[in-house]
Scaffold this motif. Sequence first.
Motif, short mmCIF file in Angstrom:
data_model
loop_
_atom_site.label_atom_id
_atom_site.label_comp_id
_atom_site.label_asym_id
_atom_site.label_seq_id
_atom_site.Cartn_x
_atom_site.Cartn_y
_atom_site.Cartn_z
N PRO A 1 0.85 -1.24 0.00
CA PRO A 1 -0.03 0.03 0.03
C PRO A 1 0.81 1.11 -0.16
O PRO A 1 0.25 1.92 0.12
N ASN A 2 2.03 1.09 -0.07
CA ASN A 2 3.22 2.20 -0.29
C ASN A 2 3.04 3.76 -1.05
O ASN A 2 3.15 4.61 -0.79
N LEU A 3 1.59 3.47 -2.14
CA LEU A 3 1.71 4.74 -2.69
C LEU A 3 0.25 4.75 -3.18
O LEU A 3 -0.15 5.62 -3.87
N GLY A 4 -0.25 4.12 -1.91
CA GLY A 4 -2.01 4.52 -1.92
C GLY A 4 -2.61 3.92 -2.85
O GLY A 4 -3.26 4.69 -3.86
N GLN A 5 -1.92 3.20 -4.08
CA GLN A 5 -2.94 2.53 -5.52
C GLN A 5 -3.39 1.41 -5.40
O GLN A 5 -4.30 1.11 -6.39
N GLY A 6 -4.53 0.33 -4.56
CA GLY A 6 -4.91 -0.14 -4.50
C GLY A 6 -6.42 -0.30 -5.45
O GLY A 6 -6.32 -0.36 -6.28
N GLY A 7 -6.87 0.31 -4.66
CA GLY A 7 -8.00 0.61 -5.38
C GLY A 7 -7.62 1.21 -6.30
O GLY A 7 -9.41 0.71 -6.50
N ALA A 8 -7.36 2.57 -6.43
CA ALA A 8 -7.75 2.84 -7.72
C ALA A 8 -7.06 2.03 -8.68
O ALA A 8 -7.47 2.37 -9.66
N GLN A 9 -5.50 1.60 -8.90
CA GLN A 9 -5.56 0.58 -10.34
C GLN A 9 -6.63 -0.13 -9.98
O GLN A 9 -7.21 -0.63 -11.38
N ALA A 10 -7.51 -0.88 -8.94
CA ALA A 10 -8.93 -1.78 -9.44
C ALA A 10 -10.04 -1.15 -10.22
O ALA A 10 -10.37 -1.35 -11.13
N ILE A 11 -9.73 0.67 -9.77
CA ILE A 11 -11.27 1.42 -11.04
C ILE A 11 -10.39 2.03 -11.69
O ILE A 11 -11.60 0.91 -12.87
N GLU A 12 -9.47 2.04 -12.64
CA GLU A 12 -8.12 2.20 -13.61
C GLU A 12 -8.57 0.60 -14.43
O GLU A 12 -9.61 0.97 -15.69
N ASP A 13 -8.59 -0.43 -13.55
CA ASP A 13 -8.96 -1.19 -14.62
C ASP A 13 -10.14 -2.00 -15.24
O ASP A 13 -10.53 -1.95 -16.27
N SER A 14 -11.44 -1.50 -14.21
CA SER A 14 -13.37 -1.44 -14.02
C SER A 14 -12.93 -0.23 -15.76
O SER A 14 -14.54 -1.09 -16.61
N TRP A 15 -12.23 0.50 -15.96
CA TRP A 15 -13.12 1.23 -17.39
C TRP A 15 -12.42 0.76 -18.02
O TRP A 15 -13.11 0.45 -18.85
N VAL A 16 -11.43 0.68 -18.68
CA VAL A 16 -10.47 -0.14 -19.81
C VAL A 16 -11.09 -1.75 -19.84
O VAL A 16 -11.61 -1.60 -21.13
N LEU A 17 -11.10 -2.30 -18.40
CA LEU A 17 -11.60 -3.84 -19.13
C LEU A 17 -13.50 -3.44 -19.81
O LEU A 17 -13.62 -4.37 -20.82
N SER A 18 -14.03 -2.55 -19.12
CA SER A 18 -15.63 -2.63 -19.68
C SER A 18 -15.49 -1.60 -21.24
O SER A 18 -16.14 -2.13 -21.56
N GLU A 19 -14.85 -0.74 -21.55
CA GLU A 19 -14.81 0.23 -22.92
C GLU A 19 -14.22 -1.40 -23.89
O GLU A 19 -14.88 -1.53 -24.63
N LYS A 20 -13.29 -2.10 -23.42
CA LYS A 20 -12.78 -3.20 -24.06
C LYS A 20 -13.52 -4.14 -24.44
O LYS A 20 -13.98 -4.47 -25.59
N VAL A 21 -14.21 -4.80 -23.68
CA VAL A 21 -15.11 -5.29 -23.55
C VAL A 21 -16.94 -4.88 -24.63
O VAL A 21 -17.19 -5.71 -25.61
N ALA A 22 -16.93 -3.60 -24.06
CA ALA A 22 -18.06 -2.97 -25.24
C ALA A 22 -17.83 -3.24 -26.44
O ALA A 22 -18.50 -3.25 -27.65
N ASN A 23 -16.56 -2.30 -27.04
CA ASN A 23 -16.09 -2.53 -28.37
C ASN A 23 -15.37 -3.60 -28.96
O ASN A 23 -15.40 -3.14 -30.15
N CYS A 24 -14.91 -4.79 -28.44
CA CYS A 24 -13.87 -5.67 -29.16
C CYS A 24 -15.15 -6.54 -29.97
O CYS A 24 -16.49 -6.32 -29.37
N GLY A 25 -14.84 -7.12 -31.20
CA GLY A 25 -15.04 -8.36 -31.34
C GLY A 25 -15.63 -9.34 -30.77
O GLY A 25 -16.42 -10.23 -31.06
#
Length: 380
Positions: free
Chosen positions: A290-314
């Motif tokens: 937890p030294n950068l305070g990024q654990g939850g934030a990285q999961a939230i970034e994942d959520s956005w990128v993954l959902s965009e790709k699932v919605a738009n890729c073939g």
Amino acid sequence: MKGIIVGAGIGGLSTAIALIEHNINVKIYEAASTLSPIGAGILVPPNALIVLDRYGLLHKVKDVGVSIESLVVFDNKGKEISKTPAMFSKNGNHYQTVAIHRGELQKVLLSSLPSDVIITGKRCSQVIANQRYAEITFDDNTSLKPEFVIGADGLNSRVRESIFPGQKLRYSGQVCWRGISNLQLSSNWSVQLSEFWGAGVRFGFVPIDSNRVYWYATRVCEADTLNQNASTNEMLASIYKDFPDVVLEIIKQTDNSGIFQDAINDLSPMESWFKKSVVLIGDAAHASTPNLGQGGAQAIEDSWVLSEKVANCGSLEEAFAQYQKLRITKAKKIVNISRQIGQVTNYTNSMACMVRNSIFRCVPGFVTKQQARFLYNVIH
């Protein structure tokens, strides 16, 4: 398209919000029998806020937390070592890190989901990845065959163990205590996260509302000597007795029943986060210390990128591959940098600590700003 998310943590809830916005049918299966607001505090940094803004949740998060300006490190006598900005601007919008109770963040995310999306009391036991569908079995011996499964079940992920068995957790050499103190901080502590470094010990704190302070403390400890007995504020006060008075007051004003102790582990970086119809996000894919305070934030970034790709890729495999390509480099770097910071705070020799502190004090301001830009910028 129908899918299952395993785990109703920050990553699982955020991903469900994003996928449902794309009209993708998902359900979250959660091991716990109820979704109660547990835990202590968490930072929601600008990169997470950028995504939550896309979900229409920015102001809800800001309303139940405290916006802070910087992350400041001191030595155990109170002399400043470093200062990192906690703000970032993107596309003309200004985002400032929010410190919040984890339970309050959970409530905000839950408020954006239909009540029937989450099924509790369903612990995943095994997942099998097939080309066109996945098979998931639960501890109650029930099973389902969705088109895809997203493993958002954290550091000890059963989904990860099913598709990539034998991945190694790494002990950081530190035990961590966390808690909430009922205390109103003076103004000089109210707009920053403050962290104090001693010899093999650290103590950090940040306000999460006008009368409560989230705090965490670490100590070097061999894995086989971790004390599983109940932690008390008296015990912690003895460990941090040489720290500034504000630290001791925070410890004193914490109820013993609300002190949580855990070993700090991360996940050895993985080369792949998906297999056929099954994909991992958050700590299941790239758990960091937890030294950068990024654990939850990285999961939230994942959520956005993954959902965009699932919605738009073939295809799902193409979506998962594109998600991994966009996210894996940053996530790996965060895991490695965070681990390195943890290692230098493990120093127990006083001379080594003095040298460490002197080196950090000499880091130019542009370097810390550059690191902040790396952390806070969202690539999608």
